[in-house]
Design a protein around this motif. Structure first.
Motif, PDB file in Angstrom:
ATOM      1  N   GLN A   1      11.807 -11.907 -63.010  1.00 22.43           N
ATOM      2  CA  GLN A   1      11.572 -10.676 -63.768  1.00 22.43           C
ATOM      3  C   GLN A   1      10.657 -10.926 -64.984  1.00 22.43           C
ATOM      4  O   GLN A   1      10.143  -9.987 -65.565  1.00 22.43           O
ATOM      5  CB  GLN A   1      12.902 -10.075 -64.265  1.00 22.43           C
TER       6      GLN A   1
ATOM      7  N   SER B   1      13.566 -16.011 -64.955  1.00 19.66           N
ATOM      8  CA  SER B   1      13.697 -15.419 -63.625  1.00 19.66           C
ATOM      9  C   SER B   1      12.347 -14.846 -63.211  1.00 19.66           C
ATOM     10  O   SER B   1      11.393 -14.852 -63.997  1.00 19.66           O
ATOM     11  CB  SER B   1      14.743 -14.302 -63.652  1.00 19.66           C
TER      12      SER B   1
ATOM     13  N   ASN C   1      15.648 -16.063 -69.483  1.00 17.30           N
ATOM     14  CA  ASN C   1      16.455 -16.622 -68.387  1.00 17.30           C
ATOM     15  C   ASN C   1      15.600 -17.195 -67.249  1.00 17.30           C
ATOM     16  O   ASN C   1      16.111 -17.610 -66.239  1.00 17.30           O
ATOM     17  CB  ASN C   1      17.522 -15.633 -67.900  1.00 17.30           C
TER      18      ASN C   1
HETATM   19  C1  LIG Z   1      17.298 -12.219 -66.088  1.00 16.35           C
HETATM   20  O1  LIG Z   1      16.675 -11.142 -66.775  1.00 16.35           O
HETATM   21  C2  LIG Z   1      16.339 -10.054 -65.964  1.00 16.35           C
HETATM   22  C3  LIG Z   1      15.588  -9.056 -66.803  1.00 16.35           C
HETATM   23  O2  LIG Z   1      16.042  -9.085 -68.136  1.00 16.35           O
HETATM   24  C4  LIG Z   1      17.602  -9.438 -65.366  1.00 16.35           C
HETATM   25  O3  LIG Z   1      17.256  -8.378 -64.521  1.00 16.35           O
HETATM   26  C5  LIG Z   1      18.317 -10.508 -64.583  1.00 16.35           C
HETATM   27  O4  LIG Z   1      19.530 -10.021 -64.114  1.00 16.35           O
HETATM   28  C6  LIG Z   1      18.572 -11.738 -65.449  1.00 16.35           C
HETATM   29  N1  LIG Z   1      19.093 -12.795 -64.613  1.00 16.35           N
HETATM   30  C7  LIG Z   1      20.146 -13.503 -64.988  1.00 16.35           C
HETATM   31  C8  LIG Z   1      20.555 -14.567 -64.032  1.00 16.35           C
HETATM   32  O5  LIG Z   1      20.701 -13.356 -66.064  1.00 16.35           O
END
Ligand SMILES: *[C@@H]1O[C@H](CO)[C@@H](O)[C@H](O)[C@H]1NC(C)=O
Ligand SMILES: *[C@@H]1O[C@H](CO)[C@@H](O)[C@H](O)[C@H]1NC(C)=O
Ligand SMILES: *[C@@H]1O[C@H](CO)[C@@H](O)[C@H](O)[C@H]1NC(C)=O
Ligand SMILES: *[C@@H]1O[C@H](CO)[C@@H](O)[C@H](O)[C@H]1NC(C)=O
Ligand SMILES: *[C@@H]1O[C@H](CO)[C@@H](O)[C@H](O)[C@H]1NC(C)=O
Length: 579
Positions: free
Chosen positions: A340, A338, A336
């Protein structure tokens, strides 16, 4: 005084009239060079004159090495416009332009100077092989009104620049000849890609087939790290210029890089004084993994592993059923993009295609990582300069194309991964290094040969290579003793013949050239690759033969397969890429 002047003029005239003994390196505005006369550089390295290539009758103005048994042309002026009706004439005309005309005075070629030159000019052939037009008084300077080095043909000589003058927009690229009889530009091109993160690219037409990888401060990312005893090379990238160049450590030695006319090859030759011949020093692409994008997007090529194409950790093949590597790899789980996310460090990599790449020379690796995390299309990053502790930042966007793993050389690449992928820990890149030494292969071959002898059969099963060994006599018989009539073509590693076995089976025989060391290595790779990768779409390898000097690969002959699949291909994938 008058007598002196008179004899001087006479002398000059005689000079002009005696054909081919125009042993000067210059002509001035008042002079011309006609067919039959030549200019010779001061130390006698190069010669400029008219010639006919191969079996052609057309006349071209060109530069070649002086005093070589075989004429090796390094530059051609009127590549696309031969003189075919009458003797040509090269003139430095009144406005200082260099003009090549045919007898009817029509202009065949000219140096196209952008502005008229009022001062007297001189045309000089230098010992570097550079033909230069300069002001009469600018003898020592290196500013030229025009120089042939700015308009390369198929050859890069020491001191030439491959690349761009960014101020004038002048591009210097190498293009193969069409054929030995025709120096007009062919399909194969070697050029510097003018982009944020520049690299050297070879193309056939518009299609890339090999790339150097970006310059990392020491060399191109795809070059193994080892000192070169023969030549120095460099890459200049600043606001004014962008080019690759090389020169010889021994200034008296001759070396040239040439784009082959028919094969996907750039070749470097070195002149051997002892044998008075050109020795092939290197071929690029060097191996299967040098083939552009062989393993598709996000795939990695590992030359000593099986299969040679694999997916990066966290990716899976993007194809159903039998793996079609041209489809590349996709993420196991979608990312995704991000903050993270994290990165996995891959070492000893050829960096990916840098078309969609961005560089900052001032950022450090940490800043680079942060910037990459913040950018929702950033897939990977690394230092743009690996000298010392490393410096600068290079980032890649979108799919990663044309990565390979090196046993020696390459550099680090940090590839973006999801947090869950990172949790799995360190990369487990399956790198099985199948180093079969020449000696080991020979042992296998000798053992196999012994079996042949013992069983008195033409074909035996060789357990180690899982492929039949053929006797030379069988193949010689099948190809009418490698007769010219059976020859299908000539490949990078030698000629290919068509043949028929006693049982009626049609075969194609690749006869590896006698550059024994290279031949044996290629043979080894190819036999191993093919024996493990038999598949109905591939050209089937039936067996091999090593006997004395001969090294042969025997394939099933398939009339509708392209010749390239027998010729160029080390492995099966070339069918898709070049087919
Ligand atoms: C993207 O991935 C991270 C870790 O897997 C998660 O914490 C986060 O919520 C995700 N963001 C979205 C927008 O899905
Ligand atoms: C010199 O050659 C150039 C290029 O062909 C041409 O444009 C120019 O007019 C010529 N000058 C003279 C004086 O003939
Ligand atoms: C010189 O200019 C003419 C006309 O613009 C062009 O056709 C020709 O290819 C140019 N020659 C060279 C050597 O660049
Ligand atoms: C990512 O970085 C590049 C280079 O700085 C920039 O051109 C691009 O717009 C950025 N993309 C995003 C989504 O921030
Ligand atoms: C192209 O390469 C092949 C194989 O090395 C060689 O035999 C051939 O002479 C080369 N062609 C040219 C024009 O250099």
């Amino acid at each position: 005084m008058d007598v002196f002047l008179f004899s001087f003029i006479c002398c000059k005239l005689l000079f002009f009239l005696s054909e081919s003994s125009f042993a000067s390196d210059t002509i001035t505005s008042s002079q011309s060079l006609s067919d039959g006369m030549t200019l010779v550089s001061k130390e006698g390295s190069f010669e400029l004159g008219f010639f006919s290539p191969g079996s052609s009758k057309n006349r071209y103005l060109g530069i070649w090495y002086k005093n070589m048994p075989v004429k090796t042309v390094v530059w051609v002026a009127n590549r696309i416009n031969p003189i075919n009706d009458s003797p040509g004439l090269l003139v430095v005309n009144q406005t200082g332009n260099l003009v090549l005309t045919s007898q009817d005075k029509s202009v065949v070629w000219s140096a196209n100077l952008s502005k008229e030159v009022r001062t007297p000019v001189v045309l000089q052939l230098l010992d570097s092989g550079n033909l230069v037009l300069r002001g009469e008084r600018d003898g020592g300077s290196e500013t030229y009104l025009w120089q042939s080095f700015d308009y390369p043909s198929d050859t890069l000589l020491p001191g030439m620049k491959l690349g761009w003058d960014l101020k004038t927009g002048l591009e210097r690229r190498i293009t193969s000849w069409k054929s030995p009889d025709d120096p007009s530009p062919g399909n194969f091109i070697w050029a510097v890609e003018r982009q944020d993160n520049p690299e050297l690219i070879m193309r056939k037409g518009s299609r890339k087939f090999q790339r150097s990888g970006p310059w990392n401060g020491l060399q191109f990312s795809a070059t193994p790290l080892r000192p070169n005893p023969i030549f120095n090379f460099g890459f200049v990238s600043n606001e004014d210029e962008l080019y690759y160049t090389f020169d010889m450590r021994d200034k008296a030695a001759f070396s040239r890089i040439v784009m082959n006319q028919t094969l996907y090859l750039r070749q470097r030759f070195i002149w051997e004084k002892a044998t008075q011949s050109w020795e092939l020093y290197s071929n690029v692409p060097r191996d299967l993994c040098d083939t552009y994008a062989l393993c598709g997007a996000n795939g990695i090529c590992i030359i000593n592993d099986l299969p040679v194409c694999q997916c990066l950790q966290g990716f899976k093949p993007n194809s159903r059923g039998y793996v079609d590597w041209s489809q590349g790899c996709v993420r196991d789980k979608s990312l995704n993009y991000s903050r993270q996310d994290g990165f996995i460090k891959f070492t000893a990599m050829k960096l990916p295609d840098a078309t969609l790449s961005w560089v900052s020379k001032s950022m450090n690796l940490n800043e680079c990582r942060e910037k990459c995390l913040d950018n929702s299309s950033c897939m990977a990053y690394t230092n743009s300069d690996i000298r010392g502790e490393g410096s600068g930042c290079a980032m890649w966007f979108g799919d990663l194309i044309d990565i390979r793993y090196f046993q020696d050389g390459g550099q680090d690449l940090y590839i973006r991964m999801s947090a869950s992928e990172l949790a799995k820990g360190v990369p487990r890149m399956k790198i099985v290094v199948t180093v079969i030494s020449t000696a080991a292969l020979l042992a296998v071959v000798i053992a196999a040969g012994y079996l042949v002898h013992k069983r008195r059969r033409n074909i035996v099963q060789n357990m180690d290579l899982e492929l039949p060994l053929f006797e030379l006599a069988t193949i010689a018989n099948a190809t009418d003793n490698f007769s010219i009539n059976n020859k299908l073509g000539e490949g990078g590693f030698g000629p290919v013949y068509k043949g028929m076995l006693v049982d009626g089976q049609e075969i194609a025989v690749k006869r590896l050239s006698k550059i024994s060391e290279q031949g044996l290595k290629e043979l080894k790779n190819e036999v191993i690759l093919f024996s493990k990768l038999q598949h109905r779409n591939l050209v089937k390898l039936l067996g091999y033969c090593i006997q004395g000097e001969e090294k042969l690969l025997i394939y099933e002959f398939m009339p509708n397969k392209s010749l390239n699949s027998f010729i160029f291909g080390l492995g099966p994938y070339n069918l898709k890429i070049f087919g």
